[in-house]
Design an enzyme around this catalytic site. Structure first.
Site, PDB file in Angstrom:
ATOM      1  N   ASP A  65      23.862 -22.330 -21.911  1.00 18.99           N
ATOM      2  CA  ASP A  65      22.912 -22.885 -22.837  1.00 18.99           C
ATOM      3  C   ASP A  65      22.107 -23.857 -22.092  1.00 18.99           C
ATOM      4  O   ASP A  65      21.026 -24.150 -22.815  1.00 18.99           O
ATOM      5  CB  ASP A  65      23.895 -23.834 -23.773  1.00 18.99           C
ATOM      6  CG  ASP A  65      24.876 -22.679 -24.663  1.00 18.99           C
ATOM      7  OD1 ASP A  65      24.299 -21.798 -25.206  1.00 18.99           O
ATOM      8  OD2 ASP A  65      26.113 -23.141 -24.509  1.00 18.99           O
ATOM      9  N   HIS A  67      31.980 -26.038 -18.049  1.00 23.44           N
ATOM     10  CA  HIS A  67      32.557 -24.799 -18.677  1.00 23.44           C
ATOM     11  C   HIS A  67      34.050 -24.879 -18.465  1.00 23.44           C
ATOM     12  O   HIS A  67      34.791 -25.367 -17.560  1.00 23.44           O
ATOM     13  CB  HIS A  67      31.725 -23.381 -18.133  1.00 23.44           C
ATOM     14  CG  HIS A  67      31.841 -22.298 -18.958  1.00 23.44           C
ATOM     15  ND1 HIS A  67      33.122 -21.580 -18.752  1.00 23.44           N
ATOM     16  CD2 HIS A  67      31.326 -21.926 -19.732  1.00 23.44           C
ATOM     17  CE1 HIS A  67      32.994 -20.738 -19.914  1.00 23.44           C
ATOM     18  NE2 HIS A  67      31.830 -20.796 -20.556  1.00 23.44           N
ATOM     19  N   HIS A 122      30.090 -25.280 -28.239  1.00 26.78           N
ATOM     20  CA  HIS A 122      30.180 -23.923 -28.007  1.00 26.78           C
ATOM     21  C   HIS A 122      28.561 -23.373 -28.109  1.00 26.78           C
ATOM     22  O   HIS A 122      27.734 -24.007 -27.646  1.00 26.78           O
ATOM     23  CB  HIS A 122      30.978 -22.967 -28.944  1.00 26.78           C
ATOM     24  CG  HIS A 122      31.316 -21.643 -28.728  1.00 26.78           C
ATOM     25  ND1 HIS A 122      30.735 -21.040 -27.715  1.00 26.78           N
ATOM     26  CD2 HIS A 122      31.953 -20.792 -29.482  1.00 26.78           C
ATOM     27  CE1 HIS A 122      31.336 -19.907 -27.629  1.00 26.78           C
ATOM     28  NE2 HIS A 122      31.767 -19.379 -28.897  1.00 26.78           N
TER      29      HIS A 122
HETATM   30  C1  LIG Z   1      32.277 -26.715 -22.515  1.00 25.56           C
HETATM   31  C2  LIG Z   1      33.553 -28.033 -22.244  1.00 25.56           C
HETATM   32  C3  LIG Z   1      33.928 -28.444 -23.400  1.00 25.56           C
HETATM   33  C4  LIG Z   1      34.145 -27.320 -21.210  1.00 25.56           C
HETATM   34  O1  LIG Z   1      35.070 -28.506 -21.020  1.00 25.56           O
HETATM   35  P1  LIG Z   1      36.367 -28.466 -19.966  1.00 25.56           P
HETATM   36  O2  LIG Z   1      36.117 -28.443 -18.624  1.00 25.56           O
HETATM   37  O3  LIG Z   1      37.332 -27.077 -20.587  1.00 25.56           O
HETATM   38  O4  LIG Z   1      37.393 -29.590 -20.599  1.00 25.56           O
HETATM   39  P2  LIG Z   1      37.084 -30.865 -21.197  1.00 25.56           P
HETATM   40  O5  LIG Z   1      36.196 -30.894 -22.080  1.00 25.56           O
HETATM   41  O6  LIG Z   1      38.337 -31.476 -21.206  1.00 25.56           O
HETATM   42  O7  LIG Z   1      36.323 -31.694 -19.771  1.00 25.56           O
HETATM   43  C5  LIG Z   1      36.946 -32.125 -18.630  1.00 25.56           C
HETATM   44  C6  LIG Z   1      36.094 -33.252 -18.341  1.00 25.56           C
HETATM   45  O8  LIG Z   1      34.779 -33.015 -17.713  1.00 25.56           O
HETATM   46  C7  LIG Z   1      34.086 -33.804 -18.442  1.00 25.56           C
HETATM   47  N1  LIG Z   1      33.052 -33.128 -18.834  1.00 25.56           N
HETATM   48  C8  LIG Z   1      32.862 -31.628 -19.064  1.00 25.56           C
HETATM   49  N2  LIG Z   1      31.648 -31.295 -19.375  1.00 25.56           N
HETATM   50  C9  LIG Z   1      31.003 -32.540 -19.235  1.00 25.56           C
HETATM   51  C10 LIG Z   1      29.653 -32.549 -19.691  1.00 25.56           C
HETATM   52  N3  LIG Z   1      28.934 -31.503 -20.127  1.00 25.56           N
HETATM   53  N4  LIG Z   1      29.065 -33.955 -19.663  1.00 25.56           N
HETATM   54  C11 LIG Z   1      30.040 -34.871 -19.152  1.00 25.56           C
HETATM   55  N5  LIG Z   1      31.377 -34.967 -19.147  1.00 25.56           N
HETATM   56  C12 LIG Z   1      31.583 -33.463 -19.085  1.00 25.56           C
HETATM   57  C13 LIG Z   1      34.658 -34.283 -19.590  1.00 25.56           C
HETATM   58  O9  LIG Z   1      34.358 -35.437 -20.065  1.00 25.56           O
HETATM   59  C14 LIG Z   1      36.201 -34.272 -19.306  1.00 25.56           C
HETATM   60  O10 LIG Z   1      36.540 -35.441 -18.376  1.00 25.56           O
HETATM   61  P3  LIG Z   1      37.844 -36.354 -18.580  1.00 25.56           P
HETATM   62  O11 LIG Z   1      38.871 -35.818 -17.984  1.00 25.56           O
HETATM   63  O12 LIG Z   1      37.484 -37.710 -17.894  1.00 25.56           O
HETATM   64  O13 LIG Z   1      37.568 -36.913 -19.934  1.00 25.56           O
HETATM   65  C15 LIG Z   1      32.727 -29.126 -21.540  1.00 25.56           C
HETATM   66  O14 LIG Z   1      32.102 -28.653 -20.359  1.00 25.56           O
HETATM   67  C16 LIG Z   1      31.358 -29.601 -22.417  1.00 25.56           C
HETATM   68  O15 LIG Z   1      31.488 -30.401 -23.323  1.00 25.56           O
HETATM   69  N6  LIG Z   1      30.180 -29.276 -22.156  1.00 25.56           N
HETATM   70  C17 LIG Z   1      28.938 -29.637 -22.891  1.00 25.56           C
HETATM   71  C18 LIG Z   1      28.835 -28.759 -23.995  1.00 25.56           C
HETATM   72  C19 LIG Z   1      28.353 -27.450 -23.783  1.00 25.56           C
HETATM   73  O16 LIG Z   1      27.644 -27.194 -22.954  1.00 25.56           O
HETATM   74  N7  LIG Z   1      29.001 -26.437 -24.200  1.00 25.56           N
HETATM   75  C20 LIG Z   1      28.775 -25.161 -24.121  1.00 25.56           C
HETATM   76  C21 LIG Z   1      29.538 -24.338 -23.132  1.00 25.56           C
HETATM   77  S1  LIG Z   1      29.159 -22.883 -22.896  1.00 25.56           S
END
Ligand SMILES: CC(C)(COP(=O)(O)OP(=O)(O)OC[C@H]1O[C@@H](n2cnc3c(N)ncnc32)[C@H](O)[C@@H]1OP(=O)(O)O)[C@@H](O)C(=O)NCCC(=O)NCCS
Length: 393
Positions: free
Chosen positions: A320, A263, A224
């Site tokens: 971020d 995201h 986050h």
């Molecule tokens: C923010 C976040 C948790 C959202 O994820 P999401 O799309 O809701 O769901 P998930 O975490 O399950 O990710 C879905 C897939 O995308 C991949 N993915 C998403 N963001 C990624 C990233 N930044 N780097 C690598 N892989 C990523 C995941 O590994 C996952 O792959 P899988 O299905 O093969 O396991 C994720 O994008 C992330 O961890 N980002 C990095 C941290 C970050 O920048 N956070 C600030 C958010 S504002």
């Protein structure tokens, strides 16, 4: 009573858990709206305090209302003496997010309206929090370096005063304005993890500060708000790296995440990242430090290309990704990047806490109480046979 719906959705992705009148995201089109207004328009034309008013009160203020609101924020800046004294006793290596989280209950104890439940009192508490969190961060940053806190300057804008209290030097006007824009961009974002944490606590009828403390804890996590500091770490690691595309590939092959990318809601460009990219590029060229924005845009390009190759074209930079180089160019250390997120998001948190506590967007306030599927040890409804400690071995 809402009808029970039998769904299981780990992580609550796409599950609507409440109504809100505060903000709206269209994740497919990359649109963010606060109280009806597009984020692009607010970032260009509004200020952080006007945006805070909009979030807390629900409408844009008239000139006199904004002046009165600003006076209230400015007038509430002084921190309780005991808080500053206690900072001197706290371990200097403490993370500023822990310091904010520990300070919030101390601010609660100093709030004369702590348990007042009206909307007006809620807004006044929100104003005190908006006013005081920047001072907490600035004072802690000085005290941990063995310096005395700097008193607020009532003539400075919200962002300029923060930089002044942090550094003890009058900030460059353009930089203070850029920081103010960053605060506008981070002020709210619907039911993100920290806002949901705040609302969940508020739904128990705990007071605003208890809910805010939960939000601060949630924001500190690296998935986050903590991501911006991780982005900076990543950029520093990449300094001097010749093969950025190769680095990205290796990271992903090792199952690592590229921080600041992806995201839970946006499946296209995050509109906030577009603004922040522009600020990073402009600040970098103004300060003759193009290295960081250049590195960020190279990494952005390489990561998007690699995600596309891997069939994940929706993973793009989030808020971020570019806030890290922007804050770095402003001279802000990496461990203050998430606290700056907090001093902005406090306006959104308080608006959501008020909405939740008063049930303003739905029929009535309702305690959150989801279910979990039990997958643990199970011996039937009679329970497992309890063996006394003496014979358990
Ligand atoms: C923010 C976040 C948790 C959202 O994820 P999401 O799309 O809701 O769901 P998930 O975490 O399950 O990710 C879905 C897939 O995308 C991949 N993915 C998403 N963001 C990624 C990233 N930044 N780097 C690598 N892989 C990523 C995941 O590994 C996952 O792959 P899988 O299905 O093969 O396991 C994720 O994008 C992330 O961890 N980002 C990095 C941290 C970050 O920048 N956070 C600030 C958010 S504002």
């Amino acid at each position: 009573m809402a009808e029970a719906v039998r769904v299981k959705n780990i992580g609550l992705r796409g599950v609507t858990v409440a109504d809100t009148k505060i903000s709206f995201i269209d994740g497919d089109q990359g649109i963010l709206i606060y109280r009806g207004y597009r984020i692009e328009e607010l970032a260009q034309k509004s200020s952080y305090l006007e945006t805070a008013y909009l979030l807390l009160e629900g409408n844009l203020p008239g000139k006199q209302h904004l002046e009165a609101f600003t006076r209230e924020v400015v007038g509430a800046r002084e921190l309780p003496k005991g808080l500053l004294e206690s900072f001197k006793q706290w371990p200097r290596g403490s993370h500023p997010m822990d310091v904010i989280q520990a300070s919030v209950p101390i601010l609660a104890m100093a709030d004369p309206e702590l348990n007042a439940e009206t909307r007006e009192a809620g807004v006044r508490k929100g104003i005190r929090l908006v006013s005081r969190l920047p001072g907490v961060v600035a004072a802690w940053h000085r005290i941990r370096r063995g310096l005395e806190p700097v008193p607020a300057d009532d003539k400075l804008s919200h962002a300029a005063n923060f930089l002044w209290q942090l550094n003890g030097e009058k900030p460059d006007e353009e930089m203070a304005h850029d920081l103010d824009v960053c605060l506008v961009l981070h002020a709210d974002h619907t039911f993100n993890a920290s806002t949901f944490a705040c609302r969940e606590v508020a739904s128990t009828r705990a007071h605003m500060y208890a809910a805010v403390a939960a939000g601060v804890g949630a924001l500190s996590g690296s998935l986050h708000g903590g991501a911006n500091a991780q982005v900076m770490k990543m950029l520093q690691e990449l300094e001097g790296e010749k093969d950025i595309a190769g680095w990205v590939k290796r990271q992903l092959d090792q199952g690592q995440r590229i921080m600041g990318m992806g995201h839970a809601v946006y499946k296209t460009n995050d509109p906030r990242a577009n603004f922040l990219r522009e600020i990073a590029l402009r600040l970098g060229s103004k300060l003759g430090q193009e290295k960081w924005p250049r590195l960020s845009t190279q990494l952005e390009k390489a990561a998007i290309a690699e995600f596309e190759k891997r069939g994940q074209p929706t993973i793009k930079p989030n808020v971020d990704f570019f806030s890290a180089p922007v804050y770095h160019l402003m001279g802000i250390p990496a461990d203050l990047m998430t606290p700056i997120f907090a001093i902005s998001r406090i306006a959104g948190w308080c608006a959501h806490i008020i909405e939740e506590a008063l049930g303003e967007a739905q029929e009535k306030p309702t305690l959150y109480r989801p279910k979990a599927e039990y997958v643990g040890n199970y011996c039937g409804l009679t329970g497992c046979s309890y063996e006394p400690l003496q014979t358990r071995g």
